[in-house]
Design an enzyme around this catalytic site. Structure first.
Site, PDB file in Angstrom:
ATOM      1  N   PRO A   2      20.834  19.640 -23.069  1.00 55.50           N
ATOM      2  CA  PRO A   2      21.080  18.232 -22.764  1.00 55.50           C
ATOM      3  C   PRO A   2      21.383  18.019 -21.280  1.00 55.50           C
ATOM      4  O   PRO A   2      22.311  18.598 -20.731  1.00 55.50           O
ATOM      5  CB  PRO A   2      22.306  17.895 -23.614  1.00 55.50           C
ATOM      6  CG  PRO A   2      22.473  19.018 -24.574  1.00 55.50           C
ATOM      7  CD  PRO A   2      21.822  20.197 -23.965  1.00 55.50           C
ATOM      8  N   GLU A   3      20.579  17.199 -20.644  1.00 60.80           N
ATOM      9  CA  GLU A   3      20.845  16.760 -19.279  1.00 60.80           C
ATOM     10  C   GLU A   3      21.195  15.269 -19.368  1.00 60.80           C
ATOM     11  O   GLU A   3      21.444  14.758 -20.453  1.00 60.80           O
ATOM     12  CB  GLU A   3      19.616  17.032 -18.387  1.00 60.80           C
ATOM     13  CG  GLU A   3      19.236  18.515 -18.380  1.00 60.80           C
ATOM     14  CD  GLU A   3      18.036  18.851 -17.505  1.00 60.80           C
ATOM     15  OE1 GLU A   3      17.787  18.136 -16.525  1.00 60.80           O
ATOM     16  OE2 GLU A   3      17.348  19.842 -17.811  1.00 60.80           O
TER      17      GLU A   3
END
Length: 277
Positions: A2-3
């Site tokens: 997850p960014e």
DNA sequence: ACGCCCTCCTGTTGGC
DNA sequence: TGCCAACAGGAGGGCG
């Protein structure tokens, strides 16, 4: 992994389910993720308290509850989702909250690089958060900011972009994609970038992040939106993970290299090492 | 101050 | 078919 777009997608998906709800029960099934989970502190401060807000800062989620904030980081493989009413906890479901409307939500993280911490009071001064750079989608982030940061720095520009003190939320996927869009080789030493080049790169970062948020993020393997759907930006990746596949712009095979223990992908023709003009 | 490298962890993949 | 090594990587922390 997850960014910013993935964390923002999870935040907007989960916020309507959590905000205004009271925490009725807290089940911590794993004592430690990246750091020990402060179980007693969380119980004391959040049980029977209402979740007031769910904010994002970089890749961190912050839920205001009681006299402070719960800080959640999803690390590499973390997911947050509502559990179906009759579902039993599964492997890697580390924390389960039960809310006052009987819904339950779960922090699930196979690789356990994530975190759940308690912050007393406001979160802005917390050691993990106070040194962070600007949000890439806010005004404080622009070409000038990147230009200032890149002066006298010999690190590869991709490494600089992934440094949270420079700008938050940009990890391997979106650094890779932004560099492709801006036509900059990932290994170009930061101090070689011109002012104009920094402007193009800052704009590319913003464009890629906005497009990814629109698609609900990028699912490579683990990531899911809070409702279980994958993120569809994977279909729009131009460089990340495409070693040997033809560049969508010029058909040259995408190349890869290692930068600081991380894989980088680029088009040798569209992203020259030195600026060509 | 900068830049490099190590570390945490498990699931997946590829080679033999 | 089975075993094992390599790999994925966010980001703090240590070191030179």
């Amino acid at each position: 992994m997850p960014e910013l777009p993935e964390v923002e997608t999870i935040r907007t998906g989960l916020a309507p389910c959590l905000i205004g709800r009271q925490i009725q029960a807290l089940e911590i099934r794993t004592p430690k993720l990246r750091w020990p989970i402060p179980e007693e502190t969380l119980r004391r401060h959040t049980l029977h308290q209402t979740i007031r807000t769910l904010e994002r800062r970089g890749k961190y989620l912050l839920a205001a509850c009681g006299p402070g904030h719960m800080l959640i980081h999803l690390g590499m493989s973390g997911r947050l989702f509502l559990l179906p009413p009759d579902a039993c906890a599964e492997r890697h479901d580390h924390v389960i909250w039960t809310l006052d409307d009987r819904t339950r939500f779960c922090l699930h993280d196979p690789r356990r690089f994530g975190a759940l911490l308690w912050i007393e009071g406001e979160w802005q001064g917390h050691p993990l958060l106070q040194e962070l750079g600007p949000e890439p989608l806010e005004e404080a982030f622009d070409g000038d900011h990147l230009y200032v940061w890149s002066r006298n720095r010999r690190v590869a520009i991709k490494t600089l972009l992934m440094n949270g003190r420079v700008v938050v939320g940009v990890g391997n996927i979106y650094a890779t994609e932004a560099l492709f869009l801006a036509g900059v080789h990932p290994a170009r030493p930061a101090h070689w970038l011109t002012r104009a080049c920094c402007g193009a790169l800052a704009e590319a970062i913003r464009q890629v992040l906005r497009a990814a948020i629109r698609q609900g993020g990028t699912t490579l393997r683990d990531y899911r939106q809070s409702d279980g759907r994958p993120g569809y930006f994977a279909l729009e990746l131009q460089a990340y993970g495409r070693t040997g596949a033809p560049c969508h712009r010029c058909a040259t095979p995408i190349a890869s290299l290692r930068l600081g223990q991380r894989s980088a992908f680029f088009c040798p023709r569209c992203q020259p090492l030195e600026e060509s003009n």
